[in-house]
Every structure is written in structure tokens, then in C-alpha cells.
Design a protein around this motif. Structure first.
Motif, short mmCIF file in Angstrom:
data_model
loop_
_atom_site.label_atom_id
_atom_site.label_comp_id
_atom_site.label_asym_id
_atom_site.label_seq_id
_atom_site.Cartn_x
_atom_site.Cartn_y
_atom_site.Cartn_z
N GLY A 302 0.82 -1.20 0.00
CA GLY A 302 0.00 0.00 0.00
C GLY A 302 0.86 1.26 0.00
O GLY A 302 2.08 1.19 0.08
N GLY A 303 0.19 2.40 -0.08
CA GLY A 303 0.89 3.68 -0.12
C GLY A 303 0.56 4.55 1.07
O GLY A 303 -0.19 5.55 0.94
N PRO A 304 1.10 4.26 2.27
CA PRO A 304 0.75 5.02 3.47
C PRO A 304 1.51 6.33 3.65
O PRO A 304 1.23 7.07 4.57
N ARG A 305 2.49 6.59 2.76
CA ARG A 305 3.25 7.85 2.85
C ARG A 305 3.05 8.64 1.56
O ARG A 305 3.37 8.15 0.47
N LEU A 306 2.53 9.85 1.68
CA LEU A 306 2.34 10.72 0.52
C LEU A 306 3.32 11.88 0.60
O LEU A 306 3.37 12.61 1.59
N LEU A 307 4.12 12.02 -0.44
CA LEU A 307 5.06 13.13 -0.56
C LEU A 307 4.53 14.06 -1.64
O LEU A 307 4.32 13.64 -2.78
N VAL A 308 4.30 15.34 -1.29
CA VAL A 308 3.62 16.28 -2.18
C VAL A 308 4.52 17.46 -2.48
O VAL A 308 5.08 18.09 -1.55
N GLU A 309 4.65 17.78 -3.76
CA GLU A 309 5.44 18.96 -4.13
C GLU A 309 4.81 20.20 -3.52
O GLU A 309 3.58 20.39 -3.59
N ARG A 310 5.61 21.06 -2.92
CA ARG A 310 5.12 22.14 -2.06
C ARG A 310 4.08 23.06 -2.72
O ARG A 310 3.12 23.47 -2.06
N PRO A 311 4.21 23.43 -3.99
CA PRO A 311 3.20 24.34 -4.56
C PRO A 311 1.77 23.83 -4.48
O PRO A 311 0.82 24.64 -4.51
N ILE A 312 1.56 22.53 -4.42
CA ILE A 312 0.20 22.00 -4.36
C ILE A 312 -0.12 21.35 -3.01
O ILE A 312 -1.16 20.73 -2.84
N TYR A 313 0.76 21.52 -2.04
CA TYR A 313 0.62 20.83 -0.75
C TYR A 313 -0.69 21.16 -0.05
O TYR A 313 -1.46 20.26 0.33
N GLU A 314 -0.99 22.45 0.13
CA GLU A 314 -2.21 22.84 0.84
C GLU A 314 -3.46 22.44 0.07
O GLU A 314 -4.46 22.03 0.65
N THR A 315 -3.40 22.56 -1.25
CA THR A 315 -4.54 22.14 -2.07
C THR A 315 -4.82 20.66 -1.90
O THR A 315 -5.99 20.24 -1.77
#
Length: 495
Positions: A302-315
Motif C-alpha cells: 500500500g501507499g501510506p506515505r504521501l510526498l507532495v510537491e510544495r506548490p500544491i501541498y495545501e490544495t
């Protein structure tokens, strides 16, 4: 959360699993001391079935039966084409008995019956069908040498295979081992997880009906500790195929190593899903949610860790908050349910402990974060946690529940570093519209399988397995079948 109504199952469990017995040498029998253990339905907390609690005497009997069956050639001596016919019949029977298998798996594990039907049962049938074709291709090769001799290789089965499987995908993860071992001509002793043994008993009935001879496939149910250790260390076991936690996998490897027996081990996972700003966000959010809630998060890939590029993090956090809140949770017999209960009270308590620890580490509960009181079952809300440092146990360790941690990153290099920062290496994911980035990043991820713009796309032809502390060896594909054989060289002098 959207709570699904509680329903009464419309059908009953098959007779073979309600009062389960051991299956040894083609016979159903009680344990040698008559002991039994209860199987609990995790959706209700109530007893669903009773199975025999095997002893070491029973394990010895099962191994002896498997060894005798291997040595007299009743299965190992058949041609690949003959074994193929039997395995294809098994695939047909699995599909014919799909509703029985789906109900059994749903009751035993707590997984939504819709998923059990279209994922677990369908996958098991596909596995037997795929290896049935490979059974006819276990060929050696002629080797050109300067010797005055004719040299060639043969692929031979190993002997008795001990297949030890976990609680989260009993049918699928047993079939990955058993189907390949049988296709190669081996005999099998299967030790299913003590919490979820029921589909193993039904598969014994199906394989026998398909034509697998007595003694070739045996099932012993009971404790995973002393019983499993005794099976792994048995001197007449020629290979161990194990799926489970990293901690137990180390013990399995050590025990088998005393007899210098080969082991394949698919162990723990804690995969990172990397979401880049150029991804199709609507599609990616659905992929992210499916990756962490599937099977109530009890999925080592499964994918329990999500890494998000900062420009879209809050969205992304805002979108997840609304979307995850609408995921249907409840009775697994309801066809609309997406998330069922945890497989046991022990597993529920483990998830609660990790979420409490994440809060203590300063994590922000974006959505969820609590157990659910539903009909006495072991339910936990799908949960998203933000604001954790990379050192938090909730980030570094395998929670094995419907919990997603979310971390921001600024550069591609940072994303790769974070993704590779745990001890595990079973799977990873990349969500991006850039094909060059997909190639570049996937080549740098420490994982046995990498999904791009998807998650958990699996097929019996595509191998998977771990690196680092996620184990070694591969399930699926020709690579899996190879691990159940040995190469013998034959050199015949021509002078």
C-alpha cells in the motif's frame, strides 16, 4: 466517514470451513490432541468458525506425507503438460466457487465482499491459470563447450515446500506460493495465518477436486509461533516461502539457514507515493486514497506515505480532507462498502497506538483519527495526518492500517531521498505527467516495484518483491517459478 448500513449475510460459510480440520495426505482429520481454536469475524467480533489447532506431531505427519508424495513421483513425476491440466482445472473451480470463496475471505479478514470477489478470488484464479502455462516451459538448455562431451541442463523441483502466509490476503498470497510450487512439481505444506485460515481449507477441497494427488498439498492450521518455527526448521523441508513481517521474516530465515534451505520472503513495506505538481490532480487524488485505504490499509504494498510537491501541498490536504471523509466504511457484506474492519482486535490496537503517537509527535489530524463503534467490529476511520517530521514512527514504521501521512518536498532529489529514507523497499509510486521524470525517478527508488500514475496494478506475469528489509525473492512471473526449481547439469562424454 460515510457509514454503511449493517446487513445480515445472505448466505452461509461452506461446510469445509465452519468446523475446519487439518488436511493431511488427502484426509481431513482433527489435530493429534483434539485441540481447536476459534476464528473471529472482525466485522462483528463474534466467532465465525472453529478450526483444528495443529501440533508438531501433525506438522511432522504433513511433511512426511508431502515427502512421500514427492519421492514416489505421483506429482513430481508428471510432465509439465499433465500438471498444467490440473492447475487449469483448479482455476476453473475457483471461478465456479467464487461466491463461496469471496464470502469466506470477507468473513475471515473483514474485507469488503465486492473487493474479495473481483480482486482476491479473480486474482487467485488468474495465478493458477498463469503458472499452468509456465509448467509446460520448465526446460533446460544445451550448452556449447570445448569438451568432448554433450552438456545440458535440467530444471528440477526442489521437494517439500513450506508455504507460510499472512492474515491480510490469505487467498492471494497463498496462491502466489502454492500455485508456483505445484507447477514446478513440488509438494506443499501450507501453514496459513492463525487469524485467517479459512480460505486455505476451502482451497484444499478445490485442489483435490481439480486432481492434485493425496499428500501433494497439505494444510496445517494453528499457532504461528511454535508451529511455524517447527515447520521452517524441519529437516525434510526443502524450501520456505514466507510472507509476513520483517521481524518474523528474520527468524524464518535464521531457522531455515540452519538446514541451509532456500527462503523467499516478502516482508514489511512502507511505500512512498510521490505526487508532483504537474500530475493530473483529480486522478492522482483517487489513486492516493485507493493506495492507503485498500484492504483497510492492511496491504504491505500500500501507499501510506504521501510526498507532495510544495506548490500544491495545501490544495492536496484540503482535497483529501473532503474526499476521505466520504469514503464508505462499514459492514463488508454491503456491496457499497470500501473500507471494512481491521482483521483483528490486535491490529486495531496497533493502529490506534500509532495514531496516538503521531499526535504526540505534533501531527495534525486532517481527517479521521478515531476507531469506530460499529456492531462490535474492529473499525478505524480512514485517517490523514500532516505536519510530522520524517523521524516520527508513524512515518518510518509500517502502521498497516488506513492511515496516510503527508509530507511536502521542494525538489525531485528531496522527494527521492524522503521516499528511500525508511528501512523498507517493497513498492513506490510516482504521480506525474512527465514521462522523462517517471523514468528518471523510478530508476532511483529503492523498491521492487514502482507504479506510475497508478497504484497496485498487479498481474501474475509481473514480478514483485522487496529490497532492503522488505525481503528478497520474487512472487509472480517466470522469476517466481524459477525459485521453486533447481538447475542440474548433465555432462555426457562423447569419447
Amino acid at each position: 466517514m460515510t457509514i454503511q448500513e449493517l446487513r445480515t449475510p445472505t448466505s452461509e460459510l461452506p461446510d469445509a470451513v465452519v468446523n475446519g480440520r487439518l488436511y493431511i495426505n488427502g484426509e481431513w482429520r482433527p489435530s493429534s490432541d483434539g485441540a481447536t481454536s476459534a476464528v473471529i469475524n472482525p466485522a462483528t467480533g463474534e466467532q465465525a468458525a472453529t478450526v483444528a489447532a495443529a501440533t508438531t506431531v501433525d506438522v511432522n505427519a504433513a511433511v512426511a506425507a508431502a515427502k512421500a508424495a514427492f519421492e514416489d513421483g505421483r506429482w513430481s513425476g508428471l510432465s509439465g503438460r499433465e500438471r498444467s491440466r490440473v492447475l487449469n482445472k483448479a482455476a476453473v473451480l475457483i471461478r465456479e466457487r467464487a461466491e463461496e470463496l469471496a464470502l469466506t475471505e470477507s468473513t475471515d479478514v473483514g474485507k469488503p465482499i465486492t473487493f474479495a470477489r473481483v480482486v482476491d478470488v479473480a486474482t487467485a484464479a488468474d495465478q493458477y491459470e498463469y503458472v499452468a502455462a509456465l509448467a509446460q516451459q520448465l526446460n533446460g538448455s544445451v550448452r556449447e563447450t570445448p569438451l568432448a562431451a554433450h552438456a545440458f541442463t535440467k530444471r528440477e523441483p526442489l521437494g517439500v515446500v513450506a508455504a507460510i502466509t499472512p492474515f491480510n490476503f490469505p487467498l492471494i498470497l497463498s496462491s502466489t506460493k502454492i500455485a508456483a510450487a505445484l507447477a514446478a512439481g513440488n509438494s506443499v505444506v501450507h501453514k496459513p495465518a492463525s487469524d485467517t485460515p479459512l480460505s486455505a481449507l476451502l482451497m484444499a477441497e478445490i485442489l483435490t477436486e481439480a486432481g492434485v494427488p493425496a499428500g501433494v498439498f497439505n494444510v496445517v492450521t494453528g499457532s504461528g509461533g511454535s508451529l511455524g518455527d517447527h515447520l521452517v526448521a524441519h529437516p525434510d523441508v526443502n524450501k520456505v516461502a514466507f510472507t509476513g513481517s520483517t521481524e518474523i521474516g528474520r527468524n524464518v530465515a535464521a531457522l531455515a539457514g540452519r538446514n541451509l534451505r532456500p527462503v523467499t520472503a516478502e516482508l514489511g513495506g512502507n511505500a512512498a507515493n510521490i505526487l508532483f505538481a504537474d500530475a493530473d490532480l483529480d486522478k492522482a487524488i483517487g489513486t492516493v486514497i485507493g493506495a492507503f485505504v485498500f484492504n483497510s490499509g492492511q496491504f504491505c504494498m500500500g501507499g501510506p506515505r504521501l510526498l507532495v510537491e510544495r506548490p500544491i501541498y495545501e490544495t492536496v490536504l484540503g482535497t483529501l480532507k473532503g474526499a476521505v471523509a466520504g469514503v464508505p466504511v462499514g459492514d463488508p457484506t454491503n456491496p457499497e462498502t470500501v473500507v471494512g474492519p481491521m482483521a483483528s482486535r490486535k491490529q486495531l490496537d496497533k493502529v490506534i497506538s500509532y495514531v496516538d503517537g503521531a499526535k504526540a509527535d505534533g501531527g495534525e489530524i486532517v481527517v479521521g483519527g478515531q476507531p469506530l463503534d460499529l456492531n462490535g467490529g474492529f473499525y478505524f476511520q480512514p485517517t490523514v495526518i500532516a505536519g510530522l517530521g520524517n523521524e516520527s514512527a508513524a512515518v518510518q514504521e509500517e502502521i498497516f492500517g488506513p492511515v496516510l501521512t503527508v509530507q511536502p518536498f521542494d525538489t525531485e532529489e528531496e522527494a527521492i531521498e524522503l521516499a528511500n529514507s525508511t528501512e523498507y523497499g517493497l513498492a513506490s509510486g510516482i504521480q506525474t505527467s512527465s514521462i522523462s521524470r517517471a523514468h528518471r525517478v523510478s530508476s532511483k527508488l529503492d523498491a521492487g516495484i514502482v507504479w506510475v500514475n497508478s497504484w497496485a496494478l498487479l498481474d501474475p506475469a509481473v514480478p514483485f518483491g522487496g529490497v532492503k528489509n522488505s525481503g528478497w525473492g520474487r512472487e509472480y512471473g517466470p522469476e517466481a517459478l524459477e525459485s521453486y526449481t533447481r538447475t542440474k547439469s548433465v555432462v555426457i562424454a562423447t569419447d
